[in-house]
Design a protein around this motif. Sequence first.
Motif, PDB file in Angstrom:
ATOM      1  N   VAL A  56       0.972  -1.442   0.094  1.00 50.79           N
ATOM      2  CA  VAL A  56      -0.501  -0.069   0.326  1.00 50.79           C
ATOM      3  C   VAL A  56       1.219   1.025  -0.070  1.00 50.79           C
ATOM      4  O   VAL A  56       0.602   2.480  -0.383  1.00 50.79           O
ATOM      5  CB  VAL A  56      -1.252  -0.519   1.083  1.00 50.79           C
ATOM      6  CG1 VAL A  56      -2.221  -0.753   1.252  1.00 50.79           C
ATOM      7  CG2 VAL A  56      -0.185   0.399   2.493  1.00 50.79           C
ATOM      8  N   GLY A  57       2.039   1.238   1.080  1.00 49.83           N
ATOM      9  CA  GLY A  57       2.732   2.036   0.634  1.00 49.83           C
ATOM     10  C   GLY A  57       3.675   2.823  -0.751  1.00 49.83           C
ATOM     11  O   GLY A  57       2.977   3.833  -1.270  1.00 49.83           O
ATOM     12  N   GLU A  58       3.730   1.969  -1.838  1.00 48.69           N
ATOM     13  CA  GLU A  58       3.624   1.940  -3.391  1.00 48.69           C
ATOM     14  C   GLU A  58       2.643   2.125  -4.009  1.00 48.69           C
ATOM     15  O   GLU A  58       2.998   2.610  -5.185  1.00 48.69           O
ATOM     16  CB  GLU A  58       4.241   0.845  -3.602  1.00 48.69           C
ATOM     17  CG  GLU A  58       5.031   0.730  -5.176  1.00 48.69           C
ATOM     18  CD  GLU A  58       6.596   1.789  -4.875  1.00 48.69           C
ATOM     19  OE1 GLU A  58       6.432   2.152  -5.794  1.00 48.69           O
ATOM     20  OE2 GLU A  58       7.441   1.063  -3.926  1.00 48.69           O
ATOM     21  N   ILE A  59       1.309   1.415  -3.603  1.00 51.22           N
ATOM     22  CA  ILE A  59       0.627   2.005  -4.865  1.00 51.22           C
ATOM     23  C   ILE A  59      -0.317   3.476  -4.399  1.00 51.22           C
ATOM     24  O   ILE A  59      -0.311   3.573  -5.874  1.00 51.22           O
ATOM     25  CB  ILE A  59      -0.386   1.129  -4.006  1.00 51.22           C
ATOM     26  CG1 ILE A  59      -0.401  -0.765  -4.766  1.00 51.22           C
ATOM     27  CG2 ILE A  59      -2.017   1.290  -4.882  1.00 51.22           C
ATOM     28  CD1 ILE A  59      -0.558  -1.711  -3.885  1.00 51.22           C
ATOM     29  N   TYR A  60      -0.561   3.181  -3.276  1.00 53.69           N
ATOM     30  CA  TYR A  60      -1.222   4.562  -2.646  1.00 53.69           C
ATOM     31  C   TYR A  60      -0.020   5.190  -2.597  1.00 53.69           C
ATOM     32  O   TYR A  60       0.479   6.244  -1.725  1.00 53.69           O
ATOM     33  CB  TYR A  60      -1.897   4.800  -1.568  1.00 53.69           C
ATOM     34  CG  TYR A  60      -2.462   3.103  -1.944  1.00 53.69           C
ATOM     35  CD1 TYR A  60      -3.848   3.541  -2.533  1.00 53.69           C
ATOM     36  CD2 TYR A  60      -2.944   2.150  -0.925  1.00 53.69           C
ATOM     37  CE1 TYR A  60      -4.751   2.397  -3.173  1.00 53.69           C
ATOM     38  CE2 TYR A  60      -4.109   1.671  -1.723  1.00 53.69           C
ATOM     39  CZ  TYR A  60      -5.063   1.547  -2.367  1.00 53.69           C
ATOM     40  OH  TYR A  60      -5.477   0.814  -2.948  1.00 53.69           O
ATOM     41  N   SER A  61       0.621   6.579  -3.504  1.00 53.82           N
ATOM     42  CA  SER A  61       1.787   7.243  -3.949  1.00 53.82           C
ATOM     43  C   SER A  61       1.153   8.125  -3.608  1.00 53.82           C
ATOM     44  O   SER A  61      -0.412   8.904  -3.757  1.00 53.82           O
ATOM     45  CB  SER A  61       2.831   7.331  -4.823  1.00 53.82           C
ATOM     46  OG  SER A  61       2.133   7.122  -6.232  1.00 53.82           O
ATOM     47  N   ILE A  62       2.075   9.527  -4.333  1.00 54.82           N
ATOM     48  CA  ILE A  62       2.136  10.392  -3.796  1.00 54.82           C
ATOM     49  C   ILE A  62       0.318  11.058  -5.336  1.00 54.82           C
ATOM     50  O   ILE A  62       0.059  12.051  -5.217  1.00 54.82           O
ATOM     51  CB  ILE A  62       3.247  11.688  -4.275  1.00 54.82           C
ATOM     52  CG1 ILE A  62       2.612  13.079  -3.909  1.00 54.82           C
ATOM     53  CG2 ILE A  62       3.200  11.920  -6.288  1.00 54.82           C
ATOM     54  CD1 ILE A  62       3.969  13.669  -3.732  1.00 54.82           C
ATOM     55  N   GLY A  63       0.859  10.176  -5.906  1.00 55.53           N
ATOM     56  CA  GLY A  63      -0.751  10.008  -7.022  1.00 55.53           C
ATOM     57  C   GLY A  63      -1.724  10.536  -6.566  1.00 55.53           C
ATOM     58  O   GLY A  63      -2.874  10.709  -7.472  1.00 55.53           O
ATOM     59  N   THR A  64      -2.291   9.711  -5.157  1.00 55.25           N
ATOM     60  CA  THR A  64      -3.725   9.345  -5.014  1.00 55.25           C
ATOM     61  C   THR A  64      -3.964  10.700  -4.400  1.00 55.25           C
ATOM     62  O   THR A  64      -4.794  11.465  -4.608  1.00 55.25           O
ATOM     63  CB  THR A  64      -3.452   8.449  -3.438  1.00 55.25           C
ATOM     64  OG1 THR A  64      -4.016   7.253  -3.922  1.00 55.25           O
ATOM     65  CG2 THR A  64      -4.913   8.128  -2.991  1.00 55.25           C
ATOM     66  N   MET A  65      -2.899  11.447  -3.877  1.00 51.11           N
ATOM     67  CA  MET A  65      -3.265  13.221  -2.442  1.00 51.11           C
ATOM     68  C   MET A  65      -3.397  14.064  -3.795  1.00 51.11           C
ATOM     69  O   MET A  65      -4.371  15.016  -3.778  1.00 51.11           O
ATOM     70  CB  MET A  65      -3.036  13.198  -1.633  1.00 51.11           C
ATOM     71  CG  MET A  65      -3.007  11.792  -0.499  1.00 51.11           C
ATOM     72  SD  MET A  65      -2.039  12.514   0.609  1.00 51.11           S
ATOM     73  CE  MET A  65      -2.856  13.082   1.599  1.00 51.11           C
ATOM     74  N   ILE A  66      -2.640  14.448  -4.734  1.00 50.91           N
ATOM     75  CA  ILE A  66      -2.239  15.082  -5.767  1.00 50.91           C
ATOM     76  C   ILE A  66      -3.349  14.894  -6.868  1.00 50.91           C
ATOM     77  O   ILE A  66      -3.629  14.985  -7.322  1.00 50.91           O
ATOM     78  CB  ILE A  66      -0.561  14.964  -5.842  1.00 50.91           C
ATOM     79  CG1 ILE A  66      -0.116  15.376  -4.397  1.00 50.91           C
ATOM     80  CG2 ILE A  66      -0.783  16.426  -6.853  1.00 50.91           C
ATOM     81  CD1 ILE A  66      -0.269  16.737  -4.043  1.00 50.91           C
ATOM     82  N   ALA A  67      -2.119  13.435  -7.625  1.00 54.90           N
ATOM     83  CA  ALA A  67      -3.297  13.468  -9.607  1.00 54.90           C
ATOM     84  C   ALA A  67      -4.423  13.259  -9.215  1.00 54.90           C
ATOM     85  O   ALA A  67      -5.431  13.193 -10.506  1.00 54.90           O
ATOM     86  CB  ALA A  67      -2.029  12.646  -9.718  1.00 54.90           C
TER      87      ALA A  67
END
Lengths: 74, 492
Positions: free
Chosen positions: B49-60
């Motif tokens: 999950v650390g890898e999957i929900y990267s910064i993309g989740t919160m920004i992208a």
Amino acid sequence: MFRRAASPLIGLGIPFVAIVVVLPFVSDTTIRVFGVPFLFFWIFLWFPLTSLCLAIAWFCFDRKDYDDDDGQRR
Amino acid sequence: MTIAVFVVILALSVVVALLSKIGVGKVDIDQYIVAGRSFSGFLLFFLSVGEIYSIGTMIAFPGGIYAKGASYGIWFLGYILLAYPVGYFVGPLIWRAGKRYNALTGPDVFRAHFRSRTLEVITAIAIVFYLVFWAQYQFVGLEVALSALGLPVTSGITTIVAIVIAFIYVLLTGVRAPALVSILKDTTMILGIVVVGVLAVNAVHGVPHLFDQAVAHRASVTMTGAPLVYAVTTIVVQALAFYMGTTSTAFLFTSRSEQTVRRTTIVQPLYMLMYPFLVFASYYSLTNVHLNNPNLAFTAASRALGPGWVVGLAAGAAALAGVLVLAALALTLGAVVSRNFVTAVAAEAQHRWVIVIVAVFLVLSAFLALSIQTLMLAVLTFAYLIAAQLVPAWIAVLYGRRVNAFAVGAGIVVGLAIAITLQLTNAPLGGVNAGLVAMVVNFVVMFGLGYLMTTRPFRKTPAAVEVEPVSAMGPPRRAGSGGEPGTSAAGD
């Protein structure tokens, strides 16, 4: 034979049908559930349901193939 | 307050990374890259999950909804969701292939399974290519997260700080540090997302009002036509590429067993229950905040709605996610370069090579990222376009019997060429994802050549077919990695 096919059908088949096949039919409706547009409601709904499908595949079918927590496959 | 919370979160992460050193003896290359194949379900879950929900989740993801409406949100959610059922079935087989060939990287498996140095290099190039885009994705997101703090320093300085922290994680214990830091990152991330989501709903007096506003604003909450085709085809290709092409593949090797991989994927979709809160925050921004850069959608919502500590929490969680993923992907890159490109490096020296390569890579990709400004989900699409071309090769390893190295290599080369050409020329495909078209051609080339080249019978033992453990048959025939117990046990 049934057992071999059942696990992929439930674990992989059902979630794929729900998202890839069914979703296009519900993607253009104005219906809302609890105020959420149906398209989003549908995909939110499948978060727990996908887990459920995988849990069924594991507990009813695939777990038998494994010995124990750290063991190897039988 | 904003900056204090932000700094505390990042400082804590370094402390956690230091803790990961406890109880770990001498760190050799196996420990460093795959943690000696020892992770429990708990650690594997958090590394994943650390890898999957990267910064993309919160920004992208909020940026995609802000800029393109529902269809971008739906494909983002759909591909992650469907990746788990795929992972449940192929993940254990990938783990088994990794164990059988004593592999630390994907190209290790391809070299040993197909006995081809050329294929090893082709797959390694594809992975490096993918990783460069994946790093861009994190760096662009980091800049956004850091800009939310309103610091009086340039983005160059904040990026350097991010690189240094990522490098510290990797330097300490390799893959163990990102796994442990993930626990901190995911706790703060869920907290940040839920708080901002709830504040957004409260601010407009309930979910129905939120979407009433969105509809009144002519924001898209439905999809049809080409965006629908694009969403569905992107979901399919990215769900497949997720465990068979991205960095998630290599992280499967850290698991201690096949059933650990399986059981981890069962609970993964539940983690996605945080996304409704992000959707709420995104639509709040869409209707209440005017932005020139859509990537700012989530951080803007946190600034508009929350006190300083909420902004700090949201930015801290996003930055931590970016740094963490950078550390993990740089580690993957270091392993691929030191093992699969440079063959003369002795096993004892690989560890040091990895560290140097990680440092060089982080610096170079930061420079690249600072010079581009784009919608993050466009970068994500490009990264997956490349990763997807490894799917047929993995299918061949897991299930194929007749496919040889030449067929696999030809498929990848043709697939990459088509994917990149279609994407760069914006070829009209009626909305169909270019990566999917290329992947289908890749499959046809691979299986076609495999079928035609019958003059050289070629039988492999796919990972889906069990073989006796090496120990039961005496010592391996060749020392070191690359032994292939499978060929004699089945087939002939």
